[in-house]
Design a protein around this motif. Structure first.
Motif, PDB file in Angstrom:
ATOM      1  N   LEU A 187       0.824  -1.204   0.000  1.00 18.46           N
ATOM      2  CA  LEU A 187       0.000   0.000   0.000  1.00 18.46           C
ATOM      3  C   LEU A 187       0.861   1.258   0.000  1.00 18.46           C
ATOM      4  O   LEU A 187       1.887   1.317   0.657  1.00 18.46           O
ATOM      5  CB  LEU A 187      -0.907   0.007   1.238  1.00 18.46           C
TER       6      LEU A 187
ATOM      7  N   ALA B  27     -12.749  -2.619  11.930  1.00 23.94           N
ATOM      8  CA  ALA B  27     -12.716  -2.272  10.502  1.00 23.94           C
ATOM      9  C   ALA B  27     -13.857  -1.321  10.159  1.00 23.94           C
ATOM     10  O   ALA B  27     -13.669  -0.369   9.388  1.00 23.94           O
ATOM     11  CB  ALA B  27     -12.789  -3.531   9.649  1.00 23.94           C
TER      12      ALA B  27
ATOM     13  N   SER C  41     -13.021   2.105  11.506  1.00 21.59           N
ATOM     14  CA  SER C  41     -11.976   2.686  10.662  1.00 21.59           C
ATOM     15  C   SER C  41     -12.572   3.235   9.368  1.00 21.59           C
ATOM     16  O   SER C  41     -12.235   4.348   8.938  1.00 21.59           O
ATOM     17  CB  SER C  41     -10.915   1.624  10.353  1.00 21.59           C
TER      18      SER C  41
ATOM     19  N   ALA D 167      -6.175   3.980   1.936  1.00 21.63           N
ATOM     20  CA  ALA D 167      -6.178   2.514   1.995  1.00 21.63           C
ATOM     21  C   ALA D 167      -5.257   2.003   3.096  1.00 21.63           C
ATOM     22  O   ALA D 167      -5.592   1.049   3.797  1.00 21.63           O
ATOM     23  CB  ALA D 167      -5.766   1.934   0.644  1.00 21.63           C
ATOM     24  N   ILE D 168      -4.117   2.654   3.268  1.00 17.75           N
ATOM     25  CA  ILE D 168      -3.186   2.183   4.300  1.00 17.75           C
ATOM     26  C   ILE D 168      -3.810   2.324   5.695  1.00 17.75           C
ATOM     27  O   ILE D 168      -3.652   1.463   6.549  1.00 17.75           O
ATOM     28  CB  ILE D 168      -1.810   2.875   4.212  1.00 17.75           C
TER      29      ILE D 168
ATOM     30  N   LEU E 133      -7.079   2.258   6.320  1.00 14.15           N
ATOM     31  CA  LEU E 133      -8.168   1.286   6.391  1.00 14.15           C
ATOM     32  C   LEU E 133      -7.658  -0.123   6.690  1.00 14.15           C
ATOM     33  O   LEU E 133      -8.368  -0.934   7.282  1.00 14.15           O
ATOM     34  CB  LEU E 133      -8.956   1.277   5.078  1.00 14.15           C
ATOM     35  N   VAL E 134      -6.429  -0.418   6.299  1.00 18.47           N
ATOM     36  CA  VAL E 134      -5.837  -1.734   6.549  1.00 18.47           C
ATOM     37  C   VAL E 134      -5.082  -1.747   7.881  1.00 18.47           C
ATOM     38  O   VAL E 134      -5.227  -2.673   8.684  1.00 18.47           O
ATOM     39  CB  VAL E 134      -4.896  -2.137   5.390  1.00 18.47           C
TER      40      VAL E 134
ATOM     41  N   LEU F  10      -5.869  -4.229  11.440  1.00 21.79           N
ATOM     42  CA  LEU F  10      -4.872  -5.290  11.591  1.00 21.79           C
ATOM     43  C   LEU F  10      -3.915  -5.036  12.745  1.00 21.79           C
ATOM     44  O   LEU F  10      -3.615  -5.947  13.522  1.00 21.79           O
ATOM     45  CB  LEU F  10      -4.104  -5.493  10.283  1.00 21.79           C
TER      46      LEU F  10
END
Length: 116
Positions: free
Chosen positions: A2, A42, A45, A61-62, A64-65, A69
């Protein structure tokens, strides 16, 4: 891999990981299994990225991941340490350790007398 969203790595990794850890931990302490706590993290987020923060910057995106995690990794570790500490004899050191491991949660439970 990402791409960075322009934030310093300390924000993307440490900041989002700790935020995810708080959300994940709260769900777990309220009885949710790990998979539900991860899904909840998630969702929070995504709500943050597409709702609150989207007024100032594009969803990342980074983030959201990383948030869910790293949240499950940090949050589950904190939860296991909390459970281990709570099984020790009650002392002022145990109370201090509980506050150190989960300052927001312990503050909420002590001040507002919440269950989880």
């Amino acid at each position: 891999l990402l791409m960075s969203d322009g934030d310093p790595w300390i924000i993307n990794i440490v900041g989002h990981g700790l935020f995810g850890s708080e959300v994940y931990s709260r769900a777990r302490q309220c009885g949710a299994p790990a998979w539900q706590a991860l899904a909840f993290t998630a969702g929070v987020s995504a709500f943050w990225e597409y709702g609150i923060e989207s007024f100032n910057k594009r969803p990342s995106a980074i983030d959201l991941v990383a948030t869910p995690l790293l949240g499950i990794a940090f949050g589950e570790a904190r939860l296991q340490v909390q459970r281990w500490i709570k099984n020790r004899n009650p002392t002022r050191w145990r109370k201090a350790a509980e506050i150190l491991i989960d300052p927001f949660g312990e503050g909420e439970r002590r001040l507002l007398h919440t269950r989880c």
